[in-house]
Design an enzyme around this catalytic site. Structure first.
Site, PDB file in Angstrom:
ATOM      1  NE  ARG A  44      -3.519   2.188   2.829  1.00 12.28           N
ATOM      2  CZ  ARG A  44      -3.144   3.207   3.613  1.00 12.28           C
ATOM      3  NH1 ARG A  44      -1.961   3.167   4.220  1.00 12.28           N
ATOM      4  NH2 ARG A  44      -3.934   4.253   3.777  1.00 12.28           N
ATOM      5  CB  SER A 102     -12.431  -0.657   1.961  1.00 10.82           C
ATOM      6  OG  SER A 102     -11.087  -0.798   1.662  1.00 10.82           O
ATOM      7  CE  LYS A 142      -8.776   4.947   4.538  1.00 12.58           C
ATOM      8  NZ  LYS A 142      -8.382   5.436   3.217  1.00 12.58           N
TER       9      LYS A 142
HETATM   10  N1  LIG Z   1      -6.085  -0.842   2.102  1.00 17.76           N
HETATM   11  C1  LIG Z   1      -7.040  -1.528   2.821  1.00 17.76           C
HETATM   12  N2  LIG Z   1      -6.868  -2.860   3.035  1.00 17.76           N
HETATM   13  C2  LIG Z   1      -7.832  -3.510   3.731  1.00 17.76           C
HETATM   14  C3  LIG Z   1      -7.682  -4.998   3.966  1.00 17.76           C
HETATM   15  F1  LIG Z   1      -8.875  -5.601   3.808  1.00 17.76           F
HETATM   16  F2  LIG Z   1      -6.800  -5.501   3.110  1.00 17.76           F
HETATM   17  F3  LIG Z   1      -7.248  -5.196   5.205  1.00 17.76           F
HETATM   18  N3  LIG Z   1      -8.954  -2.930   4.232  1.00 17.76           N
HETATM   19  C4  LIG Z   1      -9.120  -1.601   4.034  1.00 17.76           C
HETATM   20  C5  LIG Z   1      -8.166  -0.870   3.334  1.00 17.76           C
HETATM   21  C6  LIG Z   1      -8.402   0.599   3.083  1.00 17.76           C
HETATM   22  O1  LIG Z   1      -8.611   0.709   1.712  1.00 17.76           O
HETATM   23  P1  LIG Z   1      -9.134   2.080   1.114  1.00 17.76           P
HETATM   24  O2  LIG Z   1     -10.382   2.463   1.765  1.00 17.76           O
HETATM   25  O3  LIG Z   1      -9.111   1.944  -0.362  1.00 17.76           O
HETATM   26  O4  LIG Z   1      -8.068   3.116   1.568  1.00 17.76           O
HETATM   27  P2  LIG Z   1      -6.544   3.130   1.185  1.00 17.76           P
HETATM   28  O5  LIG Z   1      -6.481   3.114  -0.328  1.00 17.76           O
HETATM   29  O6  LIG Z   1      -6.061   4.402   1.811  1.00 17.76           O
HETATM   30  O7  LIG Z   1      -5.934   1.897   1.788  1.00 17.76           O
END
Ligand SMILES: Nc1nc(C(F)(F)F)ncc1COP(=O)(O)OP(=O)(O)O
Ligand SMILES: [Mg+2]
Length: 205
Positions: A39, A110, A139
């Site tokens: 990420r 998500s 985040k």
């Molecule tokens: N990256 C993530 N991975 C998970 C997982 F399920 F893998 F644990 N859950 C939630 C997020 C959050 O995803 P998102 O809402 O797109 O925000 P960002 O792009 O800032 O990560």
């Protein structure tokens, strides 16, 4: 993907580590993480060639340990390097389009409420991430901490669907997330900042 792959789902980008991120990833793989998500976020996020090279190196480390390698947000890169899957949020491309582009790969979504959960399951997601469960430092644009109530509801409504909790999860609160019905916990800081990742990962299970 097996539900048990979600047991200790490590998520990391270069901004999350003070140490060399590749050493952190290798140590986490050696210590027993069950899934990894790259990420790459923030002002100093790797871009272009450097990002792709870093992703390929993370991917080959995960391959050495037979651990699924997931890319956050970047569907095109995931396709290009044949990652094991992607994780997308509510603001990304429609799930139907991503599902079509990534047949046979893992697609995680998500979700934050019943409607988003229903659409993710119906749309063919392989797992959902529910959170933030607790306050998160990882985040910048996170929603307020929701606790485990929605996660418990999602588990009641979808007894067999793969669910991972995310957001501020540590060795001190992981059990509450698992007891609420999660198949596992997604963690950034607790593993990045750990001085004993083997112990930390065992305490997250
Ligand atoms: N990256 C993530 N991975 C998970 C997982 F399920 F893998 F644990 N859950 C939630 C997020 C959050 O995803 P998102 O809402 O797109 O925000 P960002 O792009 O800032 O990560
Ligand atoms: Mg995202």
């Amino acid at each position: 993907m097996k539900r048990s792959d979600l047991a200790v789902y490590f998520i990391m980008g270069t901004e999350n580590c003070k140490e060399n991120p590749l050493s952190v990833l290798e140590d986490a793989l050696k210590s027993g993480i069950t899934m990894f998500q790259l990420r790459e976020k923030g002002a100093k996020a790797l871009k272009g060639e450097a990002y792709e090279t870093f992703a390929l190196t993370c991917q080959s480390l995960c391959k050495e340990y037979a651990i699924p390698f997931i890319i956050n947000d970047d569907v095109e890169l995931a396709i290009k390097i044949n990652a094991d899957g992607v994780h997308v949020g509510q603001e990304d491309k429609p799930l139907a389009q991503i599902r079509e582009q990534l047949k046979g790969k893992i697609v995680g979504v998500s979700v934050h409420n019943e409607e988003e959960m229903k659409l993710a399951v119906a749309g063919g997601a392989d797992y959902v991430g529910i959170g933030p469960i607790y306050e998160t430092q990882s985040k910048a644009d996170a929603k307020p901490a929701a606790g485990v109530s929605f996660l418990s509801k999602a588990r009641t409504d979808y007894p067999d669907f793969p669910i991972v909790g995310i957001g501020g999860i540590t060795t001190n609160n992981a059990l509450e997330v698992l007891r609420a019905g999660a198949d596992g916990v997604a963690v950034i800081s607790a593993i990045c900042q750990s001085s004993n990742r083997g112990q930390t990962i065992n305490q997250l299970k």
